[in-house]
Design an enzyme around this catalytic site. Structure first.
Site, PDB file in Angstrom:
ATOM      1  N   TYR A 122     -16.163  43.310 113.680  1.00 44.44           N
ATOM      2  CA  TYR A 122     -16.704  44.477 112.983  1.00 44.44           C
ATOM      3  C   TYR A 122     -17.056  44.136 111.542  1.00 44.44           C
ATOM      4  O   TYR A 122     -16.542  43.175 110.972  1.00 44.44           O
ATOM      5  CB  TYR A 122     -15.711  45.651 113.027  1.00 44.44           C
ATOM      6  CG  TYR A 122     -14.433  45.444 112.255  1.00 44.44           C
ATOM      7  CD1 TYR A 122     -14.247  46.021 111.002  1.00 44.44           C
ATOM      8  CD2 TYR A 122     -13.382  44.684 112.781  1.00 44.44           C
ATOM      9  CE1 TYR A 122     -13.076  45.845 110.295  1.00 44.44           C
ATOM     10  CE2 TYR A 122     -12.211  44.502 112.084  1.00 44.44           C
ATOM     11  CZ  TYR A 122     -12.055  45.084 110.839  1.00 44.44           C
ATOM     12  OH  TYR A 122     -10.885  44.894 110.141  1.00 44.44           O
ATOM     13  N   ASN A 176      -6.276  35.259 111.709  1.00 48.19           N
ATOM     14  CA  ASN A 176      -6.369  35.081 110.258  1.00 48.19           C
ATOM     15  C   ASN A 176      -5.619  33.812 109.894  1.00 48.19           C
ATOM     16  O   ASN A 176      -4.427  33.702 110.151  1.00 48.19           O
ATOM     17  CB  ASN A 176      -5.758  36.271 109.519  1.00 48.19           C
ATOM     18  CG  ASN A 176      -6.650  37.500 109.555  1.00 48.19           C
ATOM     19  OD1 ASN A 176      -7.792  37.435 109.997  1.00 48.19           O
ATOM     20  ND2 ASN A 176      -6.127  38.623 109.108  1.00 48.19           N
ATOM     21  N   HIS A 187      -5.310  47.534 102.667  1.00 43.45           N
ATOM     22  CA  HIS A 187      -6.259  48.203 103.546  1.00 43.45           C
ATOM     23  C   HIS A 187      -5.516  48.916 104.663  1.00 43.45           C
ATOM     24  O   HIS A 187      -4.338  48.673 104.904  1.00 43.45           O
ATOM     25  CB  HIS A 187      -7.235  47.181 104.156  1.00 43.45           C
ATOM     26  CG  HIS A 187      -6.574  46.226 105.096  1.00 43.45           C
ATOM     27  ND1 HIS A 187      -5.798  45.163 104.661  1.00 43.45           N
ATOM     28  CD2 HIS A 187      -6.523  46.184 106.470  1.00 43.45           C
ATOM     29  CE1 HIS A 187      -5.334  44.505 105.700  1.00 43.45           C
ATOM     30  NE2 HIS A 187      -5.739  45.105 106.806  1.00 43.45           N
TER      31      HIS A 187
END
Length: 360
Positions: A122, A176, A187
């Site tokens: 995304y 990650n 976030h």
């Protein structure tokens, strides 16, 4: 002191400095302009109020910390031997990414941190035309690579058998990969993109996940977290409820002391918006694009070299860029704050002026 007529040393000192009593009475009501001690007294009274507010704030933070803690599930289910096997597979992903063998949007590079999207990817951060929560969009189907078989066999099946997630839940896996000093800013995983819970598995080294921090940059600074969750190698962390939806989470630079990787497993919502539902760019999104040219400007393609520590302070990364880019303002609202597009840098070098670039 008794011979001198004083029963207390304080009385003797008081008699020796009578002017101090005059000064105190002169400014106690704050009416004198003198040296401003009246105003100083008022300032101290406001300090007392701040202390009271600080106590209230500390209590609120403690309540919030309890809410965060109550909505996190954490278990250690992977043995060191299993971790080592999975870490070898992660190294293979890194090497393939360096060789340019993945689709365009599978690999997302940033200083001291690389992302590898599988199944679903995304847009976020600097990739967005409009910034802010709710603007993220899934890529078109086929624009990121499928979830590798080893992720299913070695990770997802283990979580299903342990009762942490249901069968068929995961359709998005993100790796990650952090180098020492890397971070990801505060976030909330987009609510309109991903269902809950959010599941992550940690590898290579121990670290910490922090909640309720604020980031500042140049130099990078992070405020005191509301709650710090230690994250061990081989541990599984499941975020739901308050921890997933109502407070931000991040990884601070000081918490990445060695190379660390995390596999994030999520399920996209069936009604999550996609880029092709807004502005389709080509009629055959499932077509596999040509492999990317590998970016090898300063490191080799082997996994060890790919994760050799470079710079421990994020703000020193700007020293690697041409001087004309140092004065450019950047938004700090997203985890892609440090992103520099290869094409946009090349364009600025040729034009010699600031140009607002938009990712397509």
């Amino acid at each position: 002191m008794a011979a001198a007529g004083y029963s207390d040393l304080r009385e003797k000192l008081k008699s020796m400095t009578p002017h101090r009593d005059d000064e105190k009475s002169k400014y106690a009501d704050g009416t004198s302009n003198g040296s401003g001690r009246g105003r100083k007294r008022k300032f101290r009274e406001s300090d007392d109020d701040e202390y009271e507010h600080s106590d209230d704030s500390a209590e609120l933070r403690e309540q919030e910390a309890r809410r965060v803690r109550s909505s996190i599930l954490q278990r250690s289910i992977f043995t060191p031997e299993e971790c080592a096997l999975i870490e070898d597979k992660i190294d293979e992903v890194v090497a393939q990414g360096e060789a340019g063998l993945y689709r365009e949007h599978t690999v997302d590079r940033a200083p001291l941190r690389n992302k590898y999207f599988f199944g679903e990817g995304y847009t976020y951060g600097a990739q967005l035309e409009k910034r802010g929560p709710g603007q993220e969009r899934l890529y078109r189907k086929g624009e990121v690579d499928e979830i590798p078989g080893w992720v299913h066999d070695l990770v997802i099946k283990r979580l299903v058998s342990s009762g942490l997630i249901p069968e068929g839940f995961v359709n998005s896996a993100v790796i990650n990969d952090y180098q020492p000093g890397g971070c990801i800013v505060s976030h909330v995983d987009p609510l309109h993109i991903f269902a809950r819970p959010i599941v992550s598995v940690s590898f290579f080294s121990d670290s910490a996940l922090c909640f309720g921090c604020r980031f500042q940059f140049k130099p990078i600074r992070v405020s005191e977290p509301v709650f710090v969750l230690p994250v061990k190698r081989g541990s599984v962390t499941v975020l739901s409820g308050y921890a997933a939806d109502d407070i931000t989470h991040c990884i601070r630079p000081q918490d990445i002391k060695e190379r660390r990787a995390v596999i994030i497993l999520r399920k996209t919502r069936p009604d999550a918006p996609r880029l092709d539902s807004i502005s389709p760019l080509r009629s055959s999104p499932a077509e596999r694009p040509a492999p990317l040219k590998a970016k090898r400007s300063h490191r080799k393609a082997d996994p060890d070299a790919a994760h050799r520590p470079r710079v421990l302070e994020m703000d020193k990364e700007e020293n690697r860029r041409p001087s004309f880019s140092r004065n450019r303002r950047h938004s700090i609202s997203s985890e892609n704050y440090w992103r520099r597009g290869h094409d946009s840098d090349k364009h600025r070098e040729s034009s010699g002026r600031k140009v607002k670039m938009r990712r397509h």
